[in-house]
Design an enzyme around this catalytic site. Structure first.
Site, mmCIF file in Angstrom:
data_model
loop_
_atom_site.group_PDB
_atom_site.id
_atom_site.type_symbol
_atom_site.label_atom_id
_atom_site.label_comp_id
_atom_site.label_asym_id
_atom_site.label_seq_id
_atom_site.Cartn_x
_atom_site.Cartn_y
_atom_site.Cartn_z
ATOM 1 N N CYS A 2 -11.007 -24.802 37.415
ATOM 2 C CA CYS A 2 -11.947 -24.877 38.526
ATOM 3 C C CYS A 2 -13.316 -24.393 38.069
ATOM 4 C CB CYS A 2 -11.535 -24.070 39.748
ATOM 5 S SG CYS A 2 -9.953 -24.556 40.418
ATOM 6 N N ARG A 27 -13.642 -28.430 33.742
ATOM 7 C CA ARG A 27 -12.727 -27.362 34.151
ATOM 8 C C ARG A 27 -11.689 -27.833 35.155
ATOM 9 N NH1 ARG A 27 -14.730 -21.875 32.948
ATOM 10 N NH2 ARG A 27 -12.980 -21.181 34.171
ATOM 11 N N ASN A 100 -11.620 -19.686 42.116
ATOM 12 C CA ASN A 100 -10.926 -20.099 40.899
ATOM 13 C C ASN A 100 -9.865 -19.040 40.634
ATOM 14 O OD1 ASN A 100 -10.140 -20.853 38.316
ATOM 15 N ND2 ASN A 100 -11.931 -19.944 37.333
ATOM 16 N N GLY A 101 -8.620 -19.462 40.418
ATOM 17 C CA GLY A 101 -7.550 -18.497 40.162
ATOM 18 C C GLY A 101 -6.371 -18.766 41.073
ATOM 19 N N GLU A 479 -1.392 -30.979 15.589
ATOM 20 C CA GLU A 479 -2.664 -31.098 16.295
ATOM 21 C C GLU A 479 -3.035 -32.566 16.510
ATOM 22 O OE1 GLU A 479 -4.480 -29.544 18.087
ATOM 23 O OE2 GLU A 479 -6.391 -30.564 18.059
ATOM 24 N N LYS A 483 -3.556 -34.385 20.148
ATOM 25 C CA LYS A 483 -4.800 -35.106 20.463
ATOM 26 C C LYS A 483 -4.480 -36.496 20.991
ATOM 27 C CE LYS A 483 -6.997 -32.802 20.457
ATOM 28 N NZ LYS A 483 -7.346 -31.432 20.426
ATOM 29 N N GLU A 486 -2.904 -36.351 24.524
ATOM 30 C CA GLU A 486 -3.725 -35.943 25.660
ATOM 31 C C GLU A 486 -4.798 -36.962 26.013
ATOM 32 O OE1 GLU A 486 -6.315 -32.421 23.470
ATOM 33 O OE2 GLU A 486 -5.898 -32.137 25.575
ATOM 34 N N HIS A 502 17.797 -35.258 10.621
ATOM 35 C CA HIS A 502 18.771 -34.445 11.362
ATOM 36 C C HIS A 502 18.876 -34.890 12.818
ATOM 37 C CE1 HIS A 502 19.394 -31.922 7.887
ATOM 38 N NE2 HIS A 502 18.068 -31.834 7.745
ATOM 39 N N LYS A 602 -10.253 -28.145 31.004
ATOM 40 C CA LYS A 602 -10.681 -27.574 29.729
ATOM 41 C C LYS A 602 -10.318 -26.100 29.599
ATOM 42 C CE LYS A 602 -13.187 -27.743 25.910
ATOM 43 N NZ LYS A 602 -12.579 -28.477 24.791
HETATM 44 C C1 AGP Z 1 -7.005 -29.050 23.280
HETATM 45 O O1 AGP Z 1 -7.301 -30.360 23.026
HETATM 46 C C2 AGP Z 1 -6.412 -28.748 24.524
HETATM 47 N N1 AGP Z 1 -7.036 -29.374 25.609
HETATM 48 C C3 AGP Z 1 -5.780 -27.401 24.759
HETATM 49 O O2 AGP Z 1 -4.579 -27.442 24.064
HETATM 50 C C4 AGP Z 1 -6.533 -26.104 24.374
HETATM 51 O O3 AGP Z 1 -6.673 -26.025 23.000
HETATM 52 C C5 AGP Z 1 -5.750 -24.892 24.914
HETATM 53 O O4 AGP Z 1 -5.687 -24.974 26.307
HETATM 54 C C6 AGP Z 1 -6.356 -23.570 24.491
HETATM 55 O O5 AGP Z 1 -7.649 -23.418 24.974
HETATM 56 P P1 AGP Z 1 -8.604 -22.294 24.419
HETATM 57 O O6 AGP Z 1 -8.876 -22.614 22.996
HETATM 58 O O7 AGP Z 1 -9.832 -22.388 25.267
HETATM 59 O O8 AGP Z 1 -7.880 -20.993 24.565
#
Ligand code: AGP
Length: 607
Positions: A2, A27, A100-101, A479, A483, A486, A502, A602
């Site tokens: 948020c 966010r 937010n929260g 990673e 990517k 997502e 396995h 984010k």
């Molecule tokens: C990355 O592409 C992601 N959207 C997500 O995994 C992110 O890296 C994770 O939420 C950690 O965020 P931070 O680095 O702000 O702690």
């Protein structure tokens, strides 16, 4: 999660807030809203809707949203579905609130204050607004103090009282709020990114302090009512770095920025040819006295930690655990005064990482955080902080933050090796020369963007993609796979290639593209055998291999990308760029919203 914005001054607040909400949309982007104090008629005007900020913008053209004092919100739903009534702001009596929260005890509060049937939304946030409204009898500070003491959970609130013109009040617990003075008033936000267009001076509102913004400035009080001093900070982000710079999406812009931001992260920390963390106050004793290391992080940041683990174990010979921060406390972690805890986070606000870090510190562990956002909660909660200089990362999918985190881990590993007397001058020189070469090597890969685009085309219609490799290659594929998932919504799995047989190899068919990364000399022959195994099951292999060597085996790939050559431990850098670009192009060509993938946000400030 948020995004929060508040502005009071001489200008029209709605325009300022809508622009800021666009910046904050990363966010959370399932609904958005603004509220403005009506200084002529009294009362508060609210415009809100499910959808993106652009939907709110068009709603605002049909409504009276004039006013010079207001609050705005972009939502990532936690309690209550995505609909207009659950969008923030929430008005109850004389108060209007954005939040937010998560308020964990909202059910108890509904019962205690007999709010059943009186609420218009299913959100925990409106419950907080109702409790605040109940306590408000003309003294905003007293009402906020009383409310805060009744709440369990995390919160950042910005509040308008309809009978207090020109003022915004805010309070927080865990969830972030930053505030700043502008030339004609004041502004607050969940993120520094929204402040940058106005000023470089800002402060982080301390937890459980009530801040009041007006045209005349900013006042802050603690919960006992004593005035509190403000600790100003300077943001060094350049505003021009917050736009798309001519690219269609932030993700592409941020991928392209990597050579520069790596340089900006590394160069200030190299003195006399060696890594140097004296500016951060990190002494060598911290790096020599620990017997083990525990990295806590989430998502991409955790994947950076896995690369760090390989580097440190290989070069220093001490044990490194990389723990998902969200699982850390639930697995009886064994950390102590001899365990150096490294928390990695782009935003510096990920609550799982923050809570894990606080826990480790209570166990007596020394701590360093690697954070991108200055003054963020994780930076403040750790003993020492090393800032990555990636600049604002707006795309939800993290790219440049990841590689700058890696750059810091390369530096930290080298400093540790030197401090422990493990490297001679020659080894140090060779390693540092290779580290300083990363930006140029990245540029070489970026210049071959279109070649990577063609490779990405082969995955457009795939339902599943597998990514296989061993050791460091496996870490970077974790990673690469995250990517792809997502931003393209293609199911993808990174698999340690030796583990495939396995069980998982049962899933490989001629319809499954397999990306194989081969960059580590010591693992090469085994990796190539594993590639043959999937190829024999019909898989189309996209091979990312170090250098231009001719492979002895018959052709085992359908596409090949030859990575520029670096020492094995640095191959992560060029390979990562290729994987980032593959994910980007697949998403782009599928016509998806690359920067704002569905369901994500984010900054993850809920557990
Ligand atoms: C990355 O592409 C992601 N959207 C997500 O995994 C992110 O890296 C994770 O939420 C950690 O965020 P931070 O680095 O702000 O702690």
């Amino acid at each position: 999660m948020c995004g929060i914005i508040g502005y009071t001054g001489k200008k029209q607040a709605s325009e300022i807030m809508l622009d800021a909400l666009e910046l904050l949309e990363y966010r959370g982007y399932d609904s958005a809203g603004i509220a403005l104090l009506d200084e002529k008629e009294g009362g508060t005007k609210v415009a809100k809707c499910a959808g993106r900020v652009k939907d709110l913008r068009s709603l605002c053209t049909q409504k009276d949203v004039s006013g010079t004092c207001g609050i705005g919100h972009t939502r990532w739903a936690t309690h209550g579905g995505v609909c207009d009534s659950n969008a923030h702001p929430h008005r109850f009596g004389k108060v209007t609130v954005i939040h937010n929260g998560i308020i964990e005890n909202y059910r108890q509060l509904i019962e205690k204050y007999e709010l059943d049937g009186k609420l218009r939304s299913q959100t925990d946030s409106e419950v907080a607004a109702a409790v605040l409204s109940r306590f408000y009898q003309g003294d905003p500070y007293a009402a906020i103090r009383k409310t805060v003491l009744k709440l369990k959970g995390t919160f950042a609130f910005a509040v308008l009282f309809e009978d207090i013109p020109g003022k915004i009040f805010a309070v927080r617990n865990v969830s972030p709020i930053v505030a700043a003075s502008t030339e004609d008033g004041a502004i607050l936000s969940s993120d520094v990114a929204a402040i940058v267009p106005f000023t470089t001076q800002y402060f982080v509102v301390p937890e459980l302090h009530v801040v009041c913004l007006s045209r005349d400035g900013i006042e802050m009080y603690d919960l006992s009512g004593d005035r509190a001093g403000i600790e100003w900070m300077t943001v060094d982000w350049d505003i021009s770095r917050s736009d798309k710079g001519g690219y269609p999406f932030y993700m592409e812009k941020e991928i392209m920025e990597q050579p520069r931001v790596i340089e900006e992260t590394v160069l200030p920390r190299v003195k006399d040819g060696k890594p140097d963390f004296s500016a951060e106050g990190i002494g060598d004793d911290m790096l020599t006295q620990c017997r083990r290391i525990c990295v806590i992080a989430c998502g991409t940041a955790m994947h950076a930690g896995l690369v760090g683990k390989s580097l440190i174990q290989a070069m220093i010979g001490i044990h490194v655990d990389v723990v998902m921060a969200s699982e850390f406390m639930y697995n009886d972690p064994v950390v102590d005064g001899e365990t150096l805890v490294i928390a990695i986070s782009q935003s510096g606000e990920t609550i799982d990482t923050l809570e894990a870090l606080k826990f480790a510190r209570k166990c007596g562990s020394p701590s360093i955080s690697i954070v991108n956002v200055k003054g963020a909660s994780i930076a403040r909660a750790s003993e020492y902080v090393i800032y990555t200089h990636a600049g604002p990362e707006i795309a939800v999918a993290s790219t440049k933050a990841y590689t700058t985190q890696l750059a810091v881990l390369y530096l930290l590993t080298a400093r540790m090796a030197i401090a422990r007397g493990l490297w001679d001058e020659d080894k140090t020189k060779r390693y540092m020369a290779e580290l300083l070469r990363i930006p140029r090597v990245m540029e070489e890969v970026l210049a071959r963007k279109e070649e990577i685009h063609h490779i990405a085309d082969t995955m457009l219609n795939a339902r599943d993609v597998f990514m296989i490799g061993r050791g460091l290659d496996y870490s970077i594929l974790l990673e690469g796979s995250l990517k792809l998932k997502e931003v393209s919504y293609i199911h993808s799995e990174a698999y340690a290639s030796g583990e495939l047989k396995h069980g998982t190899i049962a899933l490989i068919t001629s319809e499954t593209p397999v990306i194989a990364v081969v960059t580590q000399e010591k693992l090469k022959s085994k990796e190539l055998s594993n590639i043959k195994e999937v190829q024999s099951r019909g898989a189309k292999v996209i091979l990312l291999i170090k250098g231009g060597e001719v492979l002895e085996q018959e052709k085992i790939w359908s596409r090949i990308f030859r990575l520029p050559v670096m020492e094995d431990e640095f191959m992560v850098m060029p390979a990562s760029i290729v994987l980032q670009l593959i994910a980007y192009f697949v998403s782009l060509d599928k016509g998806l919203d690359v920067d704002k993938p569905r369901n994500l946000a984010k900054v993850v400030t809920v557990e």
